[in-house]
Design a protein around this motif. Structure first.
Motif, PDB file in Angstrom:
ATOM      1  N   ASP A 190       0.846  -1.193   0.000  1.00 52.45           N
ATOM      2  CA  ASP A 190       0.000   0.000   0.000  1.00 52.45           C
ATOM      3  C   ASP A 190       0.883   1.244   0.000  1.00 52.45           C
ATOM      4  OD1 ASP A 190      -1.798   2.088   0.623  1.00 52.45           O
ATOM      5  OD2 ASP A 190      -3.067   0.746   1.786  1.00 52.45           O
ATOM      6  N   ASP A 191       0.787   2.073  -1.054  1.00 51.07           N
ATOM      7  CA  ASP A 191       1.589   3.294  -1.121  1.00 51.07           C
ATOM      8  C   ASP A 191       0.799   4.519  -0.680  1.00 51.07           C
ATOM      9  OD1 ASP A 191      -0.116   3.497  -3.263  1.00 51.07           O
ATOM     10  OD2 ASP A 191       1.440   3.780  -4.783  1.00 51.07           O
ATOM     11  N   VAL A 192      -0.430   4.309  -0.193  1.00 52.65           N
ATOM     12  CA  VAL A 192      -1.248   5.393   0.365  1.00 52.65           C
ATOM     13  C   VAL A 192      -1.231   5.329   1.894  1.00 52.65           C
ATOM     14  CG1 VAL A 192      -3.566   6.405   0.496  1.00 52.65           C
ATOM     15  CG2 VAL A 192      -2.730   5.458  -1.677  1.00 52.65           C
ATOM     16  N   VAL A 193      -1.448   4.138   2.419  1.00 56.07           N
ATOM     17  CA  VAL A 193      -1.374   3.883   3.865  1.00 56.07           C
ATOM     18  C   VAL A 193      -0.283   2.836   4.089  1.00 56.07           C
ATOM     19  CG1 VAL A 193      -2.584   3.075   5.921  1.00 56.07           C
ATOM     20  CG2 VAL A 193      -3.834   4.365   4.156  1.00 56.07           C
ATOM     21  N   PRO A 194       0.896   3.233   4.542  1.00 53.80           N
ATOM     22  CA  PRO A 194       1.967   2.263   4.763  1.00 53.80           C
ATOM     23  C   PRO A 194       1.545   1.174   5.747  1.00 53.80           C
ATOM     24  CG  PRO A 194       2.816   4.506   4.902  1.00 53.80           C
ATOM     25  CD  PRO A 194       1.323   4.611   4.867  1.00 53.80           C
TER      26      PRO A 194
ATOM     27  N   GLY B 159       1.409  -8.560  -1.506  1.00 63.08           N
ATOM     28  CA  GLY B 159       1.335  -8.097  -2.877  1.00 63.08           C
ATOM     29  C   GLY B 159       0.205  -7.139  -3.182  1.00 63.08           C
ATOM     30  N   ALA B 160      -0.570  -6.767  -2.173  1.00 58.63           N
ATOM     31  CA  ALA B 160      -1.731  -5.902  -2.400  1.00 58.63           C
ATOM     32  C   ALA B 160      -1.388  -4.442  -2.161  1.00 58.63           C
ATOM     33  CB  ALA B 160      -2.884  -6.314  -1.492  1.00 58.63           C
ATOM     34  N   GLY B 161      -1.837  -3.583  -3.069  1.00 60.16           N
ATOM     35  CA  GLY B 161      -1.736  -2.141  -2.890  1.00 60.16           C
ATOM     36  C   GLY B 161      -2.958  -1.612  -2.160  1.00 60.16           C
TER      37      GLY B 161
END
Length: 216
Positions: free
Chosen positions: A157-161, A187-189
């Motif tokens: 997740d590159d929005v909520v680490p 593996g999930a964003g």
């Protein structure tokens, strides 16, 4: 899926509702991500959550916050959206006055709102929080957290680490009588592309266990 219109604090709120005909069926409310970033009740994750609870025998409601879709009003920095959620829960309870359990579930911004609702409504038995934005919003109001629940987070997740979500979960798990089931999806964003079936599996696994657990 029946379209419904609720009376909200700032006018009409647009929703979708499934009614389970089983007497005393449990109820669940779904909350969508940030209205100013394209969040609606038709978000794929919200739709997946809705169907997960539906499959477990719940009467389920999802709706658009003020200013989204056909819902009236305009974005109100979370405070107004919390009022919208409270009104939606009021409606859901009025249609299901004898529900044996009450759950709330939210994704991202919706997770933040859902956990605030949890603090205001002691009748909520459990929650599902997907990618709670602990790096963006203050969750310190969960002191103490009134209910145990499930948190699902993607490790990419590159929005909520993931570290931010883990820190929140650790704080909640440190509270007496609270057990947070924290599931990291590899593996999930942030939007869990191609991971909807896994989200459904996690929700049904956790909630079904809670539904059948003996009351202490």
């Amino acid at each position: 899926m029946p379209d419904i219109i609720l009376n909200g604090p700032e006018g009409r709120l647009e929703g979708r509702y499934f009614h389970n005909q089983t007497p005393n069926a449990p109820i669940a409310l779904m909350l969508h991500p940030h209205p100013q970033h394209g969040g609606t009740m038709n978000n794929k994750i919200v739709y997946t959550m809705f169907n997960s609870f539906k499959a477990m025998g719940f009467s389920v409601l999802r709706f658009n916050f003020r200013g989204v879709g056909r819902s009236q009003g305009s974005f109100a920095d979370g405070e107004g959206e919390l009022s919208d959620a409270a009104s939606a829960l009021d409606w859901l309870q009025s249609v299901n006055p004898n529900a044996r359990q009450c759950w709330v579930s939210g994704f991202s911004f919706g997770a933040w709102i859902s956990m605030q609702l949890l603090m205001r409504r002691p009748e909520i038995d459990g929650f599902v929080s997907i990618a709670p934005p602990a790096n963006m919003f203050d969750f310190s109001f969960l002191a103490p957290c009134p209910s145990s629940g499930l948190v699902i987070q993607g490790d990419r997740d590159d929005v909520v680490p993931e570290s931010a979500a883990a820190k929140l979960v650790d704080k909640l798990n440190a509270q007496k009588g609270i057990a947070i089931d924290y599931r990291i999806e590899q593996g999930a964003g942030h939007y869990f592309e191609n991971h909807m079936e896994v989200i459904d599996s996690h929700i049904q696994d956790y909630v079904s266990q809670r539904l059948t657990a003996p009351v202490e």
